[in-house]
Scaffold this motif. Structure first.
Motif, PDB file in Angstrom:
ATOM      1  N   TYR A 142     -12.020  -2.206   9.168  1.00 25.04           N
ATOM      2  CA  TYR A 142     -12.464  -2.177   7.776  1.00 25.04           C
ATOM      3  C   TYR A 142     -11.403  -1.525   6.892  1.00 25.04           C
ATOM      4  CZ  TYR A 142     -15.206  -1.312   3.614  1.00 25.04           C
ATOM      5  OH  TYR A 142     -15.647  -1.283   2.317  1.00 25.04           O
ATOM      6  N   LEU A 143     -10.887  -0.386   7.333  1.00 27.44           N
ATOM      7  CA  LEU A 143      -9.872   0.308   6.529  1.00 27.44           C
ATOM      8  C   LEU A 143      -8.597  -0.522   6.403  1.00 27.44           C
ATOM      9  CD1 LEU A 143     -10.288   3.980   7.808  1.00 27.44           C
ATOM     10  CD2 LEU A 143     -11.023   3.025   5.607  1.00 27.44           C
ATOM     11  N   THR A 144      -8.199  -1.169   7.493  1.00 24.38           N
ATOM     12  CA  THR A 144      -6.958  -1.941   7.484  1.00 24.38           C
ATOM     13  C   THR A 144      -7.086  -3.238   6.693  1.00 24.38           C
ATOM     14  OG1 THR A 144      -6.346  -1.060   9.641  1.00 24.38           O
ATOM     15  CG2 THR A 144      -5.230  -3.071   8.931  1.00 24.38           C
ATOM     16  N   VAL A 146      -9.910  -4.719   4.956  1.00 20.21           N
ATOM     17  CA  VAL A 146     -10.661  -4.797   3.695  1.00 20.21           C
ATOM     18  C   VAL A 146     -10.071  -3.852   2.655  1.00 20.21           C
ATOM     19  CG1 VAL A 146     -12.925  -4.509   2.635  1.00 20.21           C
ATOM     20  CG2 VAL A 146     -12.738  -5.541   4.900  1.00 20.21           C
ATOM     21  N   MET A 147      -9.899  -2.596   3.025  1.00 18.96           N
ATOM     22  CA  MET A 147      -9.384  -1.618   2.059  1.00 18.96           C
ATOM     23  C   MET A 147      -7.863  -1.731   1.888  1.00 18.96           C
ATOM     24  SD  MET A 147     -12.187  -0.215   1.144  1.00 18.96           S
ATOM     25  CE  MET A 147     -11.724   1.211   0.225  1.00 18.96           C
ATOM     26  N   GLY A 148      -7.136  -1.760   2.998  1.00 19.70           N
ATOM     27  CA  GLY A 148      -5.680  -1.746   2.925  1.00 19.70           C
ATOM     28  C   GLY A 148      -5.062  -3.048   2.480  1.00 19.70           C
ATOM     29  N   SER A 150      -6.841  -5.773   1.361  1.00 14.96           N
ATOM     30  CA  SER A 150      -7.716  -6.430   0.375  1.00 14.96           C
ATOM     31  C   SER A 150      -8.074  -7.859   0.757  1.00 14.96           C
ATOM     32  CB  SER A 150      -7.077  -6.415  -1.013  1.00 14.96           C
ATOM     33  OG  SER A 150      -6.865  -5.094  -1.440  1.00 14.96           O
ATOM     34  N   GLN A 152     -10.495 -10.836   1.705  1.00 14.21           N
ATOM     35  CA  GLN A 152     -11.840 -11.150   1.261  1.00 14.21           C
ATOM     36  C   GLN A 152     -12.574 -11.931   2.350  1.00 14.21           C
ATOM     37  OE1 GLN A 152     -13.050 -10.065  -1.761  1.00 14.21           O
ATOM     38  NE2 GLN A 152     -11.113  -8.970  -1.837  1.00 14.21           N
ATOM     39  N   VAL A 155     -18.179  -8.671   5.447  1.00 14.12           N
ATOM     40  CA  VAL A 155     -18.132  -7.484   6.282  1.00 14.12           C
ATOM     41  C   VAL A 155     -19.490  -7.211   6.928  1.00 14.12           C
ATOM     42  CG1 VAL A 155     -17.733  -4.978   6.290  1.00 14.12           C
ATOM     43  CG2 VAL A 155     -16.302  -6.476   4.892  1.00 14.12           C
TER      44      VAL A 155
END
Length: 162
Positions: A142-144, A146-148, A150, A152, A155
């Motif tokens: 998720y961090l890598t 989706v957040m890192g 971006s 789409q 999730v």
């Protein structure tokens, strides 16, 4: 020349076959060149590298020092089926199968399913350890992604997000 290690010979053939298949399959996409790489360039390069390493393993089978000839054992069906099943579960849960009425469950559920199913392939299965690993991989993914990066994609399952 005589084959002195059957394991190395068959392994080399397998690596060469998979590498050649990936390299040839990459030509279904635009390959390009080193300066302007297309989507098929990297799979073609990795396939060629795998085939080359397979050739080294195959050639090494002719000069091995194994006394028993590197006997080939039985196929380990249980781990094979669990690993393939984990990959299939990941794909189905991540994207769903609309034609079969299976909804997409999202990244988190797909990671949990893949980790738990693939953990069953080992000789010793510890459910608690699988859950801990799944939590770590889910948070890291998720961090890598989706957040890192971006990216789409879904999730969470649709019944949670609406």
């Amino acid at each position: 020349m005589q084959i002195k290690s059957r394991k190395d010979f068959v392994s080399g053939l397998m690596f060469m076959g998979f590498g050649a298949a990936f390299s040839l399959g990459a030509f279904n996409y635009t390959v390009g060149n080193a300066a302007r790489m297309g989507p098929g360039y990297f799979p073609m390069l990795l396939g060629a590298l795998l085939a080359g390493m397979g050739a080294f393993v195959l050639l090494g089978s002719f000069r091995s020092q194994r006394a028993d000839g590197g006997r080939i054992g039985a196929i380990a069906w249980k781990p094979l089926l669990y690993i393939v099943g984990a990959n299939l579960a990941f794909g189905v849960l991540l994207g769903g199968v609309p034609s079969l009425g299976i909804p997409a469950m999202g990244l988190i559920a797909a990671i949990f399913a893949a980790v738990i199913i693939s953990s069953m392939a080992g000789s010793r299965y510890v459910f608690r350890g699988s859950l801990i690993l799944a939590v770590i991989l889910a948070i890291g993914s998720y961090l890598t992604f989706v957040m890192g990066l971006s990216l789409q994609f879904q999730v969470w399952p649709t019944f949670i997000t609406g």
